[in-house]
Design an enzyme around this catalytic site. Structure first.
Site, PDB file in Angstrom:
ATOM      1  N   THR A   1       3.560  41.690  -1.761  1.00  0.00           N
ATOM      2  CA  THR A   1       3.271  42.559  -2.901  1.00  0.00           C
ATOM      3  C   THR A   1       3.274  44.038  -2.536  1.00  0.00           C
ATOM      4  O   THR A   1       3.132  44.886  -3.410  1.00  0.00           O
ATOM      5  CB  THR A   1       1.926  42.154  -3.552  1.00  0.00           C
ATOM      6  OG1 THR A   1       1.874  42.642  -4.893  1.00  0.00           O
ATOM      7  CG2 THR A   1       0.743  42.659  -2.740  1.00  0.00           C
TER       8      THR A   1
ATOM      9  N   GLU B   1       0.062  54.715 -16.779  1.00  0.00           N
ATOM     10  CA  GLU B   1      -0.680  53.669 -16.072  1.00  0.00           C
ATOM     11  C   GLU B   1      -0.888  52.444 -16.954  1.00  0.00           C
ATOM     12  O   GLU B   1      -0.903  51.312 -16.465  1.00  0.00           O
ATOM     13  CB  GLU B   1      -2.027  54.223 -15.602  1.00  0.00           C
ATOM     14  CG  GLU B   1      -2.896  53.246 -14.850  1.00  0.00           C
ATOM     15  CD  GLU B   1      -2.354  52.873 -13.474  1.00  0.00           C
ATOM     16  OE1 GLU B   1      -2.965  52.014 -12.815  1.00  0.00           O
ATOM     17  OE2 GLU B   1      -1.322  53.448 -13.053  1.00  0.00           O
TER      18      GLU B   1
END
Length: 643
Positions: free
Chosen positions: A618, A507
């Site tokens: 997006t 992440e």
């Protein structure tokens, strides 16, 4: 009675003749009528008006601080009887009911109880009523292109430079590449089939427990994975699955929810997904749903500055900021990631209100001072000032910058304001955030009040593709530099994958304490099927045709198959640095919308959703470039031919 205590007035007749009593009663009744009638001229926020007038009368949506905006928004909203009209049959035969489609059904009713707003807005109200009626006419018209004020799907298709699906669905001639593409298609079908079997109608699939997940991001809306998958299924040629999804939208997508939703997530997933499905297929159903949902998002802009708050109740229109957001602020990546979808809502509805909302955001951002030219992540929707000087190209900031360059590209390169803002921001980012590690890796650090945090999030890995697609429109002497920078960042993000045991990226990864492109904190070691690295591979392949990007994409496919594929779908993993998989039991909807779509495009020919005609929001939903001159020219030709 009070008259009994007055001197000179008898108790029996109160000293009044019959004619005097009549005159007195007439005067009294006139006074009561006048006082009650005055309630109609009070502002809608006055408590007395809300008490005495019917609750079915729609309250205004106040945007900014001016009465002109108050009146404008008030006229955009029909009364309750018009909110739920009888079903209307579209060109494709669907029966739907949307607010924008029916605003002009009963215009006399709207004008009669809104007449005062004309005075409040200095005569602007009638102009806005005509705007709303135009939007209504456009929304109800299936595809009549003779009127230039009405969106025509036929004219839109004529203005595309290439067919959206290419000559042969983007099928590559190279057998190995085609085999890899077919594998990605199989992954999509596997993920979809399990979602349909175990979580149909829910937002996402929990593949380990084989049930659905709803969550609290979408305000009671359902079917996030269905909406997110519509365009992916369509471009992959999974038409049976696409038809199932379309039928669910037609019969089961309920937009009348009364829950608390993320403005950002509903916009990019639901509005974006419905818009792209409409542009790819021409199905009026998707357009109508997108317009209906888009209107429900407008009350979020009801702030003193017009900067929307992050959370909105889709039923009541009440909005507020996230509880974790500093000092009730709005988030840059949220209010800055509305432009593409809202421009298209205006295109489809012929209603300028959507464009006005996002242009107001841009106007404010241009006006306020930016530290070192950077855009901090937190902005007060009340004062219009920055709340904290935390700058990130990853979470909280990322897609704001993406939408600047894509707004320019989507405008057919006519939006010079977006272009200026993007390249100015990119210059500030290069000056303050772009770093080179001792090992030679280029990365984007985060900035906290002038102090660098040498961390790069997976979310920031989209920036390789962003800088790449913007390279050609930069200053001539910097074009190659931008392309090189895009390649360097994409390489760094690939390194974050190759340096893990699973060949999937964490992440977030750091560049301090001797570490490079690796997560040093346990809380950063997870992977939730994110697409950003693969997104940059796809763009860099399209821009350079360097075969390494396809090779890197195939590495990701193999890693997903080995570590994330489970018996009933795909799941994220909690630690990319161990081969003993610990799954998080969540098949994210963006895995279907973004990760698998970008992989499929990476292994397809460039004429499948060509970048000359499309930009991706997006959430990877393709939206067409708006060619105003072409659309207007086509409308003129059609009108001349009809005459």
């Amino acid at each position: 009675m009070v008259f009994r205590k007055l001197p000179g007035v008898s108790a029996s007749g109160m000293g009044l003749r019959l004619s005097q009593k009549f005159v007195f009663l007439l005067f009294l009744s006139g006074l009561v009528t006048l006082c009650f009638g005055a309630l109609f001229f009070l502002p809608d926020s006055v408590r007395l008006k809300r008490i005495f007038l019917s609750k079915t009368e729609t309250q205004p949506v106040t945007v900014g601080s001016g009465s002109e905006n108050d009146a404008r928004e008030h006229l955009k909203r029909p009364n309750k009887e018009q909110d739920h009209p009888r079903g209307m049959t579209s060109a494709k035969g669907e029966t739907t009911s949307t607010k924008l489609k029916n605003l002009s059904r009963k215009p006399p009713v709207v004008v009669s109880h809104e007449a005062t707003d004309e005075r409040l807005a200095g005569g602007k109200a009638m102009e806005d009523l005509s705007r709303t009626e135009s939007a209504s006419e456009k929304a109800t018209s299936p595809d009549h292109g003779a009127n230039s004020d009405t969106f025509s799907y036929v004219m839109f298709k004529r203005c595309l430079l290439k067919p959206p699906l290419g000559r042969d669905g983007g099928k590559p001639s190279d057998p190995q590449t085609n085999e890899r593409r077919e594998k990605v298609k199989e992954m999509m079908k596997f993920a979809w089939d399990n979602y349909k079997q175990y979580a149909w109608g829910k937002n996402e699939l929990r593949p380990l427990t084989r049930n659905g997940h709803i969550g609290n991001m979408f305000g009671g809306l359902r079917g996030a994975s269905i909406i997110d998958s519509l365009d992916t299924l369509y471009i992959m040629g999974l038409l049976d699955e696409y038809n199932d999804a379309r039928e669910w939208v037609k019969t089961s997508l309920d937009l009348s929810s009364n829950g608390e939703a993320s403005l950002f997530e509903v916009n990019i997933r639901y509005v974006g997904g419905l818009l792209s499905a409409y542009y790819l297929t021409g199905e009026e159903l998707f357009k109508n749903k997108a317009l209906e949902l888009g209107e429900k998002l407008l009350p979020a802009f009801n702030t003193p500055t017009g900067i929307p708050r992050g959370v909105i109740n889709l039923g009541s229109g009440t909005s507020w900021s996230w509880g974790w957001a500093s000092a009730g602020s709005s988030i840059l990546a949220e209010f800055g990631t509305l432009h593409l979808e809202f421009i298209h809502l205006t295109e489809l509805s012929n209603n300028p209100i959507y464009t006005e909302k996002v242009m107001n955001i841009r106007k404010l951002l241009n006006k306020i001072e930016k530290p070192h030219g950077l855009y901090p992540n937190f902005l007060s929707p009340v004062s219009g000032n920055w709340v904290q000087h935390h700058v990130s190209i990853g979470g909280l900031g990322d897609s704001f910058y993406e939408y600047l360059i894509k707004s320019y590209l989507m405008s057919d390169k006519t939006d010079e304001d977006a272009k200026m803002m993007y390249y100015s921001a990119l210059e500030a980012i290069e000056t303050n955030l772009v770093q080179k590690s001792p090992g030679g890796l280029t990365y984007m650090a985060e900035w906290r009040g002038g102090i660098l945090d040498h961390k790069m999030g997976h979310l920031a890995c989209f920036s390789g593709g962003m800088i790449g697609i913007g390279a050609d429109d930069g200053a001539p002497e910097k074009r190659q530099h931008y392309l090189d920078l895009a390649a360097e960042i994409t390489h760094t993000c690939h390194e974050s994958y190759t340096r893990s045991a699973t060949k999937l990226g964490p992440e977030a990864f750091r560049f301090d304490g001797g570490a490079e492109a690796t997560a040093t904190r346990l809380s950063d070691r997870y992977y939730i099927l994110r697409p950003e690295v693969i997104e940059s591979y796809m763009y860099m392949w399209r821009l350079t045709h360097d075969p390494k990007y396809r090779d890197w994409g195939w590495e990701a496919v193999e890693a997903l198959e080995q570590h994330c594929r489970v018996e009933s779908g795909f799941s994220g993993i909690r630690d990319v640095y161990t081969m003993t998989a610990s799954h998080d039991n969540m098949q994210q909807s963006f895995f279907l919308s973004e990760t698998l779509k970008y992989l499929y495009l990476l292994f397809s020919d460039d004429d499948l959703l060509p970048l000359e005609d499309w930009v991706f929001n997006t959430e990877a939903h393709p939206l067409p470039i708006v060619r105003k001159s072409c659309l207007q020219g086509e409308a003129t030709q059609d009108k001349t031919a009809s005459e």
